[in-house]
Design a protein around this motif. Structure first.
Motif, short mmCIF file in Angstrom:
data_model
loop_
_atom_site.label_atom_id
_atom_site.label_comp_id
_atom_site.label_asym_id
_atom_site.label_seq_id
_atom_site.Cartn_x
_atom_site.Cartn_y
_atom_site.Cartn_z
N LEU A 31 0.83 -1.19 0.00
CA LEU A 31 0.00 0.00 0.00
C LEU A 31 0.87 1.26 0.00
O LEU A 31 0.64 2.19 -0.77
CB LEU A 31 -0.93 0.01 1.21
CG LEU A 31 -1.81 1.25 1.39
CD1 LEU A 31 -2.72 1.47 0.17
CD2 LEU A 31 -2.64 1.15 2.67
N ASP A 32 1.88 1.27 0.85
CA ASP A 32 2.72 2.47 0.94
C ASP A 32 3.63 2.63 -0.28
O ASP A 32 4.05 3.74 -0.59
CB ASP A 32 3.54 2.43 2.22
CG ASP A 32 2.68 2.70 3.45
OD1 ASP A 32 1.56 3.21 3.29
OD2 ASP A 32 3.13 2.38 4.58
N ALA A 75 -5.63 5.22 -2.82
CA ALA A 75 -5.10 4.00 -3.43
C ALA A 75 -5.91 2.75 -3.06
O ALA A 75 -6.05 1.84 -3.89
CB ALA A 75 -3.64 3.80 -3.01
N ARG A 76 -6.45 2.70 -1.85
CA ARG A 76 -7.11 1.47 -1.38
C ARG A 76 -8.20 0.96 -2.34
O ARG A 76 -8.26 -0.26 -2.60
CB ARG A 76 -7.72 1.69 0.00
CG ARG A 76 -6.73 1.64 1.14
CD ARG A 76 -7.43 1.77 2.48
NE ARG A 76 -6.52 1.96 3.59
CZ ARG A 76 -5.84 0.99 4.19
NH1 ARG A 76 -6.04 -0.27 3.79
NH2 ARG A 76 -5.01 1.24 5.18
N ALA A 93 1.13 -3.81 -8.92
CA ALA A 93 1.34 -2.79 -7.89
C ALA A 93 2.04 -1.56 -8.47
O ALA A 93 1.69 -0.42 -8.15
CB ALA A 93 2.14 -3.37 -6.73
N ALA A 94 3.03 -1.80 -9.33
CA ALA A 94 3.73 -0.68 -9.95
C ALA A 94 2.80 0.12 -10.87
O ALA A 94 2.86 1.35 -10.91
CB ALA A 94 4.94 -1.19 -10.74
N GLN A 149 -1.86 8.34 -9.54
CA GLN A 149 -1.47 9.75 -9.58
C GLN A 149 -2.43 10.60 -10.41
O GLN A 149 -2.38 11.82 -10.37
CB GLN A 149 -0.05 9.86 -10.14
CG GLN A 149 0.99 9.17 -9.28
CD GLN A 149 2.36 9.17 -9.92
OE1 GLN A 149 2.92 10.22 -10.23
NE2 GLN A 149 2.91 7.99 -10.15
N ASP A 150 -3.31 9.92 -11.17
CA ASP A 150 -4.38 10.62 -11.90
C ASP A 150 -3.81 11.66 -12.87
O ASP A 150 -4.31 12.77 -12.97
CB ASP A 150 -5.35 11.28 -10.91
CG ASP A 150 -6.71 11.56 -11.54
OD1 ASP A 150 -7.08 10.83 -12.48
OD2 ASP A 150 -7.39 12.51 -11.12
N ARG A 151 -2.79 11.26 -13.61
CA ARG A 151 -2.19 12.13 -14.61
C ARG A 151 -2.89 11.96 -15.95
O ARG A 151 -3.60 10.98 -16.19
CB ARG A 151 -0.69 11.83 -14.75
CG ARG A 151 0.09 11.95 -13.43
CD ARG A 151 0.20 13.40 -12.99
NE ARG A 151 0.89 13.53 -11.71
CZ ARG A 151 2.22 13.57 -11.57
NH1 ARG A 151 3.00 13.48 -12.63
NH2 ARG A 151 2.75 13.69 -10.37
#
Length: 262
Positions: free
Chosen positions: A92-93, A113-114, A141-142, A149-151
């Motif tokens: 998660l982190d 993120a969750r 995960a990557a 980041q919603d870019r």
């Protein structure tokens, strides 16, 4: 998030004694998945560095949604070939790292993120460490870390290149399924022609260095794509067209660029 229309306007880049980009120009429409292929060493990674704002071009512009973003990193989320997960952080982190670097609090980043863990096939692994994940899960995960980041535009640089063949196929199928629900604008570098055909709406073929766009090939296959399509005549025809483009279609070594449409 903005629409995500990407325009590359005549990008040139030369390092001392080494011309790399020679007027690279093409567009990516909002929600489109475009792959970039080309001979080894032609400048694909340099092109991505210029697009992502990590390098400045000598000439030309990078435009996102009508705004000149040349030399800026903010419009792009960049996923390299290696997952680069930190072993001392939980999964998660790790996925929230980009948000935290951008100034978001850890709590807010985790809350964003969750909800993605279930659709990314990672539910229940929030508190795991990267070494507890399979190769495919690490890449998911990557990718989660990238998209959260919603870019405007996702830049994927050979994201599945280090995976074994079976896991790579599984990841391609998973990405084909999940991207449809998010409408991402994606630009992918790959050496795998079959991967390019399977995932893309269009494939941009680069010439040998100093590179330019030699050809663009439309992938006119229905979605959702399935593994069974790979053996179809239509799939094979697109593969053959791309192979012919990579061989140069008579242009390589001629000293001439293909004619540009006015």
């Amino acid at each position: 998030m903005s629409e995500g229309k990407l325009v590359l306007d005549g990008l040139h880049k030369t390092y001392p004694g080494l011309p790399v980009l020679d007027g690279v120009a093409f567009d990516v429409a909002p929600g489109e998945f475009v792959s970039v292929i080309g001979p080894s060493g032609c400048g694909k990674s340099t092109l991505f560095d210029v697009i992502a704002g990590l390098e400045r071009p000598d000439a030309g512009r990078v435009i996102v949604d009508g705004e000149d973003t040349t030399g800026r990193v903010e419009p792009f989320a960049y996923m390299p070939q290696r997952d680069l997960l930190f072993p001392w952080r939980t999964v998660l982190d790790n996925t929230t790292l980009g948000l935290e670097v951008a100034g978001m609090s850890k709590k807010a980043a985790r809350e964003r993120a969750r909800p993605l863990f279930a659709p990314f096939g990672l539910a229940g692994f929030e508190t795991a460490r990267p070494h507890e994940l399979s190769g495919g899960m690490r890449q998911r995960a990557a990718l989660l870390r990238t998209v959260v980041q919603d870019r405007a535009v996702l830049l994927l640089d050979e994201p599945f290149g280090a995976l074994d063949s079976l896991t790579r196929t599984d990841m391609q199928t998973w990405l084909e399924g999940v991207r449809a629900g998010y409408g991402w604008t994606v630009l992918l570098i790959t050496h795998d022609i079959r991967e390019a055909v399977f995932l893309s709406d269009r494939v941009v073929v680069l010439a040998p260095r100093p590179t330019y766009v030699q050809q663009e090939v439309l992938v006119d296959l229905p979605r959702p794509r399935t593994v069974e399509m790979i053996t179809s005549a239509r799939f094979a025809a697109v593969e053959e067209e791309l192979l012919a483009a990579l061989r140069g279609s008579g242009l390589r070594g001629s000293g001439r660029k293909p004619p540009r449409a006015d």
